[in-house]
Design a protein around this motif. Structure first.
Motif, PDB file in Angstrom:
ATOM      1  N   ILE A  61      -7.039   9.575 -24.817  1.00 23.90           N
ATOM      2  CA  ILE A  61      -6.964   8.059 -25.345  1.00 23.90           C
ATOM      3  C   ILE A  61      -5.618   8.055 -25.904  1.00 23.90           C
ATOM      4  CG2 ILE A  61      -8.299   6.216 -26.739  1.00 23.90           C
ATOM      5  CD1 ILE A  61     -10.932   7.343 -25.962  1.00 23.90           C
ATOM      6  N   ARG A  62      -5.364   8.631 -26.679  1.00 23.57           N
ATOM      7  CA  ARG A  62      -4.104   9.022 -27.337  1.00 23.57           C
ATOM      8  C   ARG A  62      -3.664   8.033 -28.520  1.00 23.57           C
ATOM      9  NH1 ARG A  62      -0.034  11.725 -22.882  1.00 23.57           N
ATOM     10  NH2 ARG A  62      -1.773  12.844 -22.069  1.00 23.57           N
ATOM     11  N   SER A 201      -9.638  -0.754 -25.835  1.00 29.56           N
ATOM     12  CA  SER A 201      -7.943  -0.876 -25.345  1.00 29.56           C
ATOM     13  C   SER A 201      -7.652   0.497 -24.550  1.00 29.56           C
ATOM     14  CB  SER A 201      -7.108  -0.914 -26.614  1.00 29.56           C
ATOM     15  OG  SER A 201      -7.109  -2.162 -27.243  1.00 29.56           O
ATOM     16  N   ILE A 202      -6.974   0.185 -23.608  1.00 30.27           N
ATOM     17  CA  ILE A 202      -6.197   1.432 -22.738  1.00 30.27           C
ATOM     18  C   ILE A 202      -4.831   1.501 -22.914  1.00 30.27           C
ATOM     19  CG2 ILE A 202      -5.601   2.074 -20.577  1.00 30.27           C
ATOM     20  CD1 ILE A 202      -8.331   1.522 -19.454  1.00 30.27           C
ATOM     21  N   ILE A 261     -15.095  -3.184 -18.330  1.00 31.18           N
ATOM     22  CA  ILE A 261     -13.983  -3.564 -19.410  1.00 31.18           C
ATOM     23  C   ILE A 261     -12.708  -2.867 -18.929  1.00 31.18           C
ATOM     24  CG2 ILE A 261     -13.430  -3.252 -21.662  1.00 31.18           C
ATOM     25  CD1 ILE A 261     -16.492  -3.784 -22.404  1.00 31.18           C
ATOM     26  N   LYS A 262     -13.115  -1.319 -18.537  1.00 34.34           N
ATOM     27  CA  LYS A 262     -11.969  -0.590 -18.145  1.00 34.34           C
ATOM     28  C   LYS A 262     -11.316  -1.172 -17.000  1.00 34.34           C
ATOM     29  CE  LYS A 262     -12.904   2.453 -15.342  1.00 34.34           C
ATOM     30  NZ  LYS A 262     -13.359   3.821 -14.687  1.00 34.34           N
ATOM     31  N   VAL A 293      -1.297   6.663 -18.206  1.00 34.34           N
ATOM     32  CA  VAL A 293      -2.173   5.542 -18.336  1.00 34.34           C
ATOM     33  C   VAL A 293      -3.670   6.244 -18.748  1.00 34.34           C
ATOM     34  CG1 VAL A 293      -3.119   3.597 -17.869  1.00 34.34           C
ATOM     35  CG2 VAL A 293      -0.765   3.958 -17.183  1.00 34.34           C
ATOM     36  N   GLY A 294      -4.224   5.840 -19.891  1.00 37.99           N
ATOM     37  CA  GLY A 294      -5.533   6.265 -20.115  1.00 37.99           C
ATOM     38  C   GLY A 294      -6.490   6.089 -18.778  1.00 37.99           C
ATOM     39  N   SER A 295      -7.378   7.004 -18.721  1.00 40.20           N
ATOM     40  CA  SER A 295      -8.552   7.022 -17.702  1.00 40.20           C
ATOM     41  C   SER A 295      -9.816   6.354 -18.058  1.00 40.20           C
ATOM     42  CB  SER A 295      -8.630   8.087 -17.040  1.00 40.20           C
ATOM     43  OG  SER A 295      -9.018   9.074 -17.906  1.00 40.20           O
ATOM     44  N   ILE A 296      -9.825   6.494 -19.557  1.00 37.17           N
ATOM     45  CA  ILE A 296     -10.986   5.719 -20.188  1.00 37.17           C
ATOM     46  C   ILE A 296     -10.378   4.818 -21.325  1.00 37.17           C
ATOM     47  CG2 ILE A 296     -12.607   7.562 -19.634  1.00 37.17           C
ATOM     48  CD1 ILE A 296     -12.262   8.900 -22.167  1.00 37.17           C
ATOM     49  N   PRO A 297     -11.233   3.888 -21.512  1.00 33.96           N
ATOM     50  CA  PRO A 297     -10.545   3.326 -22.871  1.00 33.96           C
ATOM     51  C   PRO A 297     -11.018   3.740 -24.248  1.00 33.96           C
ATOM     52  CG  PRO A 297     -12.275   1.920 -21.327  1.00 33.96           C
ATOM     53  CD  PRO A 297     -12.408   3.267 -21.044  1.00 33.96           C
ATOM     54  N   GLY A 298     -10.135   3.161 -25.223  1.00 32.97           N
ATOM     55  CA  GLY A 298     -10.510   3.378 -26.506  1.00 32.97           C
ATOM     56  C   GLY A 298     -11.268   2.274 -27.065  1.00 32.97           C
TER      57      GLY A 298
END
Length: 752
Positions: A61-62, A201-202, A261-262, A293-298
């Motif tokens: 997520i970062r 968020s992503i 959402i994702k 790019v994130g693969s799962i949302p924060g």
């Protein structure tokens, strides 16, 4: 060769585990809970449904972890989280000051795997819980990677899953959404127009290549950028974590609609990138590409469970101190519109308290089940209060609290609510501080069991010589100095110059609330004439009635400069009435409505290595750093410097603790200085220094005439030492051999 004949059906293997504490969720809260309990002697199983630890701070997520320091953008001085959360931050800066999220993953995995009392189950999702009466007895998980079921029996359980998976399956009481204003008299309670939940968020990372990079958007990318009312804020220089406001989903079920959402967030991210790359508005983006790019949302918000106390807005804004205060927060109350990126509201509504607030132990267990601890973002809090307590370093701190609470419950053979009783909670509060967990406005009782303390020398504040560098007073600037009760502020001499005859106002202020660093109490004011370079005397008529910090504030005047010094001091700093755009919109907190919050000025430090101190000469010395500070039980600057600092000429700084009779010592903890004001965000932002200058990097500990240990390459503020067998000593001695470049500072030695 293995050959498996056809059968009617098959089953996956199952393992039976038995442990003292099961921690569900491997974010920072769960990891800190597991480590704390394991270090206190419990057998712990940590179950994490992802391949890495860290949750929203992980490489998946970062998002950078932050807490009470709030990017150093509020008035919470020296407020970085202590204990294990502080250890993680300091070790990450040492190993990974560039902020690489993969290296942060590695650090967390290393810490978990290095703890002998901790069993780590990655990629394992809990799906069933068994209870008996008001107790959880078992939890079942499945690992799809090794195709194994786990049936885990435990005495105590901790839910750190963020979504409250364990508590939900066990039937514990919880809430989703925002309370009405009337329930807790919370004027920040959002209405339907703003929305009752925060979304997901992503994030994404960008990189500049040496040649142009084409981008063809996917079919599902957002086509019309004007659907995002704030699209004019987009620039080609922002990384995806700066675009935290690319948020959505607060109107949906933030658990069961997470996949929907994702996909909407992916649509938004790729639409934003298409606009940046292909709209023609950003020619400097020609060579840019997205590298991740994130693969799962924060995820920000879902379930919040109910304990014996629900943290609320007034707990935060009024900085209420609870009898069972065990942790603290300091991030703003940070609420986001439920429609996220599509909302016409601003991306967030943030209001800070004037200082840190405490969090009660009664918010950290379920009132439905007597052996279920709560930590992370599912603690017992209203939606409004959750808006502050949800940030990751606060969650990590809360994790350590419940881990150590579980160990005490195990030792005392009591359940989680029983530890909240007024005659019991002190054992947890003292134990937390003994292991380096600072709690605002609390202190250790007799940390060295009646020892007398002496030191080889003491640094006294008499003069900070000029270094030939001048700083223009282009903004209001203040020097923070500590005073003891009954102490008179001596005459101060600053070196100033101006390009023409100028008048300069210099004010003296304090904080109404003890321990705060918001100058909301005017004490005195002077005006001097400045022209030629030289010393200018300032004499305030003030005698302190309590231990406190005072602000000596210079009004801004672009025609005047002040001379600086090379000396750096622990517990003394310069702050500026300035703006940190990450957490505020103005240099003063302003409320555009009746939200039940205070208005006050922000006074902010500069980040390492850009901190400065003015050159200064005092008519009489201030004793800020006496050895007796080591007996006051305070773990960092708060109401006073609270540190011992040796004289600059001391070649082998030494502290000695003596008892009348030999003592039996099982463990001891030293608390050094490692700049508790530095936010030390975990990823992306990067840091200039791997170790803060005052940190003691090399020291020796003696018991009578026996060398107990010699530590080299230390980079931590909290250094705990335990021995397989207790030691007997009438004298303990600490020798300081080296620091990270500046003068040494020690806040505490606690023995047990």
């Amino acid at each position: 060769m293995q050959i498996f004949q056809q059968t009617h059906s098959r089953e996956f293997p199952s393992q039976q585990l038995k442990t003292d504490l099961l921690v569900a969720g491997g974010g920072l809260a769960g990891l800190c809970a597991a480590l704390a309990a394991a270090r206190d002697g419990l057998q712990v199983v940590l179950v994490q449904d992802r391949p890495v630890l860290g949750g929203n701070a992980s490489s998946e997520i970062r998002l950078w972890a932050n807490g009470a320091t709030s990017h150093m953008g509020n008035n919470n001085r020296w407020s970085r989280e202590g204990g294990i959360m502080g250890e993680i931050m300091e070790e990450n800066v040492y190993r990974n000051k560039e902020g690489n999220p993969v290296m942060f993953d590695l650090l967390l995995l290393d810490m978990a795997r290095s703890e002998p009392n901790l069993t780590l189950l990655l990629n394992t999702a809990l799906f069933e819980v068994e209870t008996a009466g008001k107790r959880i007895t078992h939890a079942k998980g499945f690992n799809a990677i090794n195709e194994t079921f786990y049936n885990i029996a435990a005495t105590q359980f901790c839910d750190a899953t963020g979504d409250g998976v364990l508590g939900h399956l066990a039937g514990a009481e919880y809430r989703v959404g925002a309370e009405d204003l009337e329930e807790f008299d919370e004027k920040m309670a959002p209405g339907d127009n703003f929305g009752h939940k925060l979304g997901h968020s992503i994030y994404f990372y960008t990189r500049k290549s040496s040649a142009p990079v084409n981008f063809i958007p996917p079919s599902f990318a957002l086509k019309d950028i004007e659907e995002i009312p704030r699209y004019t804020r987009l620039t080609s220089t922002l990384n995806g974590c700066d675009l935290w406001w690319l948020e959505w989903g607060g109107r949906l079920d933030t658990i069961h609609d997470s996949e929907e959402i994702k996909w909407e967030l992916w649509k938004i991210v790729w639409g934003v990138w298409d606009y940046i790359k292909n709209s023609g508005q950003f020619p400097d983006a020609e060579n840019m590409t997205i590298e991740w790019v994130g693969s799962i949302p924060g995820k920000r918000e879902s379930r919040r469970f109910v304990g014996d106390h629900m943290l609320c807005q007034k707990d935060i804004i009024e900085q209420r101190d609870h009898y069972d205060a065990v942790a603290y927060g300091g991030w703003s109350i940070d609420l986001h519109p439920a429609d996220g990126v599509y909302s016409k509201h601003d991306g967030c509504r943030q209001f800070h308290s004037k200082g840190t607030y405490t969090i009660p132990y009664r918010s950290l267990y379920s009132r439905s089940l007597e052996n279920l601890f709560l930590t992370g973002r599912l603690i017992s809090a209203s939606h409004v209060a959750f808006g502050s307590a949800r940030v990751m370093c606060t969650c990590g701190l809360l994790g350590e609290v419940v881990g150590r609470a579980a160990a005490l419950c195990h030792q005392q053979r009591i359940n989680a609510p029983q530890l909240a009783e007024q005659n019991r909670i002190g054992s947890l509060q003292q134990h937390l501080q003994q292991t380096g967990c600072y709690i605002p406005r609390q202190w250790l009782n007799d940390p060295t069991n009646g020892a007398m303390v002496t030191a080889s020398s003491e640094w006294q504040l008499t003069q900070l010589p000029t270094n030939g560098v001048w700083n223009g007073l282009n903004e209001r600037m203040a020097l923070l100095l500590p005073l003891k009760a009954g102490e008179t502020l001596p005459e101060l001499n600053f070196t100033l110059r101006a390009d023409s005859l100028q008048q300069l106002k210099i004010s003296l202020s304090g904080s109404e609330r003890a321990g705060n660093f918001t100058p909301d109490m005017p004490l005195d004011e002077r005006e001097i004439s400045v022209f030629e370079a030289g010393e200018y005397c300032v004499k305030f008529q003030y005698q302190s009635t309590r231990d406190e910090y005072v602000f000596i504030a210079f009004e801004s005047n672009e025609h005047i400069e002040i001379a600086l010094t090379d000396v750096q001091l622990p517990g003394i700093m310069t702050v500026f009435n300035s703006l940190n755009a990450r957490v505020a919109k103005h240099t003063r907190q302003l409320a555009d409505g009746d939200y039940g919050v205070d208005e006050f000025d922000f006074w902010l430090p500069r980040r390492q290595p850009n901190q400065i101190l003015p050159a200064l000469r005092l008519a009489s010395p201030l004793r800020c750093y006496a050895a007796e500070n080591l007996l006051n039980g305070r773990l960092r600057p708060e109401q006073h410097a609270n540190a011992w600092v040796p004289a600059a000429t001391d070649s082998l700084p030494t502290v000695t603790w003596r008892w009348e009779k030999p003592q039996t010592v099982y463990a001891l903890t030293l608390v050094f200085d490692n700049d508790f004001d530095n936010a030390m965000e975990t990823v992306q932002m990067g840091h200039a220094l791997a170790v803060m200058p005052h940190c003691v990097t090399h020291y020796r500990l003696w018991a009578d005439d026996t060398l107990l240990t010699e530590v080299t390459n230390n980079r931590h503020s909290v250094c705990e030492h335990r021995w397989p067998q207790p030691i007997s000593a009438q004298r303990l001695k600490l020798e300081i051999l080296n620091t990270a470049g500046s003068i040494a500072a020690l806040y505490s030695l606690s023995v047990r």
